[in-house]
Motif scaffolding. Structure first.
Motif, PDB file in Angstrom:
ATOM      1  N   LYS A  23     -17.784 -17.364  -9.211  1.00  0.00           N
ATOM      2  CA  LYS A  23     -19.077 -16.898  -9.715  1.00  0.00           C
ATOM      3  C   LYS A  23     -19.476 -17.704 -10.940  1.00  0.00           C
ATOM      4  O   LYS A  23     -18.694 -17.859 -11.870  1.00  0.00           O
ATOM      5  CB  LYS A  23     -18.999 -15.404 -10.052  1.00  0.00           C
ATOM      6  CG  LYS A  23     -20.355 -14.745 -10.218  1.00  0.00           C
ATOM      7  CD  LYS A  23     -20.169 -13.256 -10.406  1.00  0.00           C
ATOM      8  CE  LYS A  23     -21.518 -12.550 -10.504  1.00  0.00           C
ATOM      9  NZ  LYS A  23     -22.315 -12.686  -9.295  1.00  0.00           N
ATOM     10  N   GLN A  78     -25.675 -17.769  -9.957  1.00  0.00           N
ATOM     11  CA  GLN A  78     -25.655 -16.886  -8.790  1.00  0.00           C
ATOM     12  C   GLN A  78     -26.187 -15.512  -9.140  1.00  0.00           C
ATOM     13  O   GLN A  78     -26.223 -15.111 -10.307  1.00  0.00           O
ATOM     14  CB  GLN A  78     -24.219 -16.781  -8.249  1.00  0.00           C
ATOM     15  CG  GLN A  78     -23.666 -18.120  -7.773  1.00  0.00           C
ATOM     16  CD  GLN A  78     -22.245 -18.012  -7.269  1.00  0.00           C
ATOM     17  OE1 GLN A  78     -21.760 -16.921  -6.969  1.00  0.00           O
ATOM     18  NE2 GLN A  78     -21.564 -19.146  -7.158  1.00  0.00           N
ATOM     19  N   SER A  79     -26.632 -14.824  -8.118  1.00  0.00           N
ATOM     20  CA  SER A  79     -27.185 -13.478  -8.261  1.00  0.00           C
ATOM     21  C   SER A  79     -26.152 -12.548  -8.917  1.00  0.00           C
ATOM     22  O   SER A  79     -24.943 -12.692  -8.673  1.00  0.00           O
ATOM     23  CB  SER A  79     -27.574 -12.938  -6.880  1.00  0.00           C
ATOM     24  OG  SER A  79     -28.198 -11.701  -6.987  1.00  0.00           O
ATOM     25  N   SER A  97     -17.359 -24.499  -7.100  1.00  0.00           N
ATOM     26  CA  SER A  97     -16.850 -23.714  -5.973  1.00  0.00           C
ATOM     27  C   SER A  97     -15.449 -23.194  -6.265  1.00  0.00           C
ATOM     28  O   SER A  97     -15.069 -22.116  -5.798  1.00  0.00           O
ATOM     29  CB  SER A  97     -16.845 -24.562  -4.697  1.00  0.00           C
ATOM     30  OG  SER A  97     -16.007 -25.708  -4.852  1.00  0.00           O
ATOM     31  N   ASN A 106     -22.567 -18.970 -13.963  1.00  0.00           N
ATOM     32  CA  ASN A 106     -23.768 -18.649 -14.717  1.00  0.00           C
ATOM     33  C   ASN A 106     -24.226 -19.904 -15.450  1.00  0.00           C
ATOM     34  O   ASN A 106     -23.673 -20.987 -15.253  1.00  0.00           O
ATOM     35  CB  ASN A 106     -23.517 -17.491 -15.698  1.00  0.00           C
ATOM     36  CG  ASN A 106     -22.332 -17.752 -16.620  1.00  0.00           C
ATOM     37  OD1 ASN A 106     -22.127 -18.883 -17.078  1.00  0.00           O
ATOM     38  ND2 ASN A 106     -21.532 -16.727 -16.875  1.00  0.00           N
ATOM     39  N   GLY A 124     -25.680 -22.782  -3.715  1.00  0.00           N
ATOM     40  CA  GLY A 124     -24.906 -21.549  -3.816  1.00  0.00           C
ATOM     41  C   GLY A 124     -23.677 -21.615  -4.684  1.00  0.00           C
ATOM     42  O   GLY A 124     -22.861 -20.693  -4.659  1.00  0.00           O
ATOM     43  N   LEU A 176     -32.066 -20.946  -6.925  1.00  0.00           N
ATOM     44  CA  LEU A 176     -31.779 -19.787  -6.074  1.00  0.00           C
ATOM     45  C   LEU A 176     -33.036 -19.311  -5.350  1.00  0.00           C
ATOM     46  O   LEU A 176     -32.993 -18.961  -4.164  1.00  0.00           O
ATOM     47  CB  LEU A 176     -31.210 -18.651  -6.917  1.00  0.00           C
ATOM     48  CG  LEU A 176     -29.703 -18.638  -7.167  1.00  0.00           C
ATOM     49  CD1 LEU A 176     -29.339 -17.466  -8.080  1.00  0.00           C
ATOM     50  CD2 LEU A 176     -28.941 -18.539  -5.851  1.00  0.00           C
ATOM     51  N   SER A 192     -27.469 -24.479  -7.830  1.00  0.00           N
ATOM     52  CA  SER A 192     -27.846 -23.101  -7.500  1.00  0.00           C
ATOM     53  C   SER A 192     -28.399 -23.016  -6.088  1.00  0.00           C
ATOM     54  O   SER A 192     -28.147 -22.046  -5.357  1.00  0.00           O
ATOM     55  CB  SER A 192     -28.885 -22.593  -8.505  1.00  0.00           C
ATOM     56  OG  SER A 192     -28.364 -22.602  -9.825  1.00  0.00           O
TER      57      SER A 192
END
Length: 315
Positions: free
Chosen positions: A174, A261-262, A170, A176, A257, A269, A254
């Motif tokens: 972002k 992430q998208s 967090s 991956n 969140g 997700l 994931s």
């Protein structure tokens, strides 16, 4: 009465003829004893273990899916989706149905395997590298080196894997697959360190180490050639089982969140996006969850089989 000379000659010939056979049997037995070892016995047991064979087949299949997803679907999971196909049930056109945005669930499930496998393998590799190296140094040298490394490992060992992962991810923003792998490895290496250190301490005073030192072998030769091969078996077992655990951890992060992430795709997700509409379109959640469960189960099956093969007490 039979001639005593003839009987003696026959006995002599029998003993003479039997001597090479006995010698050959002794040599063959000695040869078998020379090649016997923990690793050869474990490999033989694994080849006969159906759980290991099934788990390995599933792992190999998932590895191929993650490396070559286009072989299993002609749909590009990263291409824009058609909202007109939103939440369609499984059909000939979309065998796993579609999600809220109209994306093909099967294609996304296939492409999501890549991130999960990357996280599992990369995290395990980093954890083993750091844990084995530091544990070997701490257990062999002891003293100040052991104290420093042990206290440093305890700092990370006191942080729960999931809670620490959530806080760090967090803060990074972002994420991956590679950032998730780095975070999980940072929090996961102390377990391997402690196992390796304990195993080295249990082996460093054995007779073969004393003999090697008496023959003039150096510290690093003894460490690499004698200590590590005999101390690494429990580490391999834990590493094999932990691989599935790290895949589950990535899916959990994931899902919350803070992991992958998208626009990246992850099974976690997909499950997170589908949970609110489970009653309307259960296929959106069931198929990615099943893929995740099968993958984790496969790695755990392999890990359990390796544990059974490398533990002499379970033979």
């Amino acid at each position: 009465m039979r001639d005593t000379t003839t009987v003696g000659d026959e006995l002599t010939e029998t003993q003479t003829a039997g001597t090479p056979s006995a010698g050959a049997d002794t040599a063959q037995t000695a040869k078998k004893e020379r090649v016997a070892s923990l690793w050869s016995d474990a490999l033989r047991d694994l080849r006969r273990n159906p759980i290991f064979l099934i788990g390995s087949a599933l792992v190999l299949f998932m590895a191929v899916v993650s490396l070559f997803p286009s072989l299993f679907t002609s749909i590009d999971a990263y291409a824009p989706c058609d909202l007109k196909n939103s939440m369609k049930t499984p059909s000939g056109e979309h065998i796993f149905g579609t999600d809220v945005q109209g994306c093909d669930v099967y294609a996304r499930s296939v492409y999501a395997a890549s991130n999960s496998i990357i996280v599992g393998i990369a995290t395990t590799a980093m954890v083993l590298l750091v844990g084995i190296t530091s544990g070997l140094l701490a257990g062999w040298f002891g003293g100040f080196v052991d104290t420093v490394l042990s206290r440093f490992a305890e700092i990370f060992f006191a942080i729960p894997l999931m809670l620490g992962g959530m806080l760090i991810m967090s803060g990074l923003g972002k994420g991956n697959a590679w950032t998730v792998s780095l975070v999980l490895a940072t929090l996961g290496w102390p377990q391997i360190f402690r196992i390796m250190r304990s195993s080295v301490l249990a082996n460093k005073h054995n007779d073969y180490v004393v003999a090697a030192r008496a023959l003039g072998a150096g510290t690093w030769r003894i460490t690499i050639r004698h200590i590590m091969p005999n101390a690494i078996a429990p580490v391999i077992v834990v590493g094999a089982i932990s691989l599935g655990v790290y895949i589950s951890a990535e899916a959990a992060l994931s899902y919350l969140g803070v992991g992958v992430q998208s626009p990246e795709i992850s099974w976690g997700l997909m499950v997170s996006d589908a949970q609110a509409r489970f009653l309307q379109a259960p296929h959106m959640l069931l198929f990615p969850a099943a893929a995740l469960s099968i993958t984790v189960l496969a790695f755990i099956m392999v890990g359990d089989a390796v544990r059974d093969a490398l533990d002499p007490k379970l033979r």
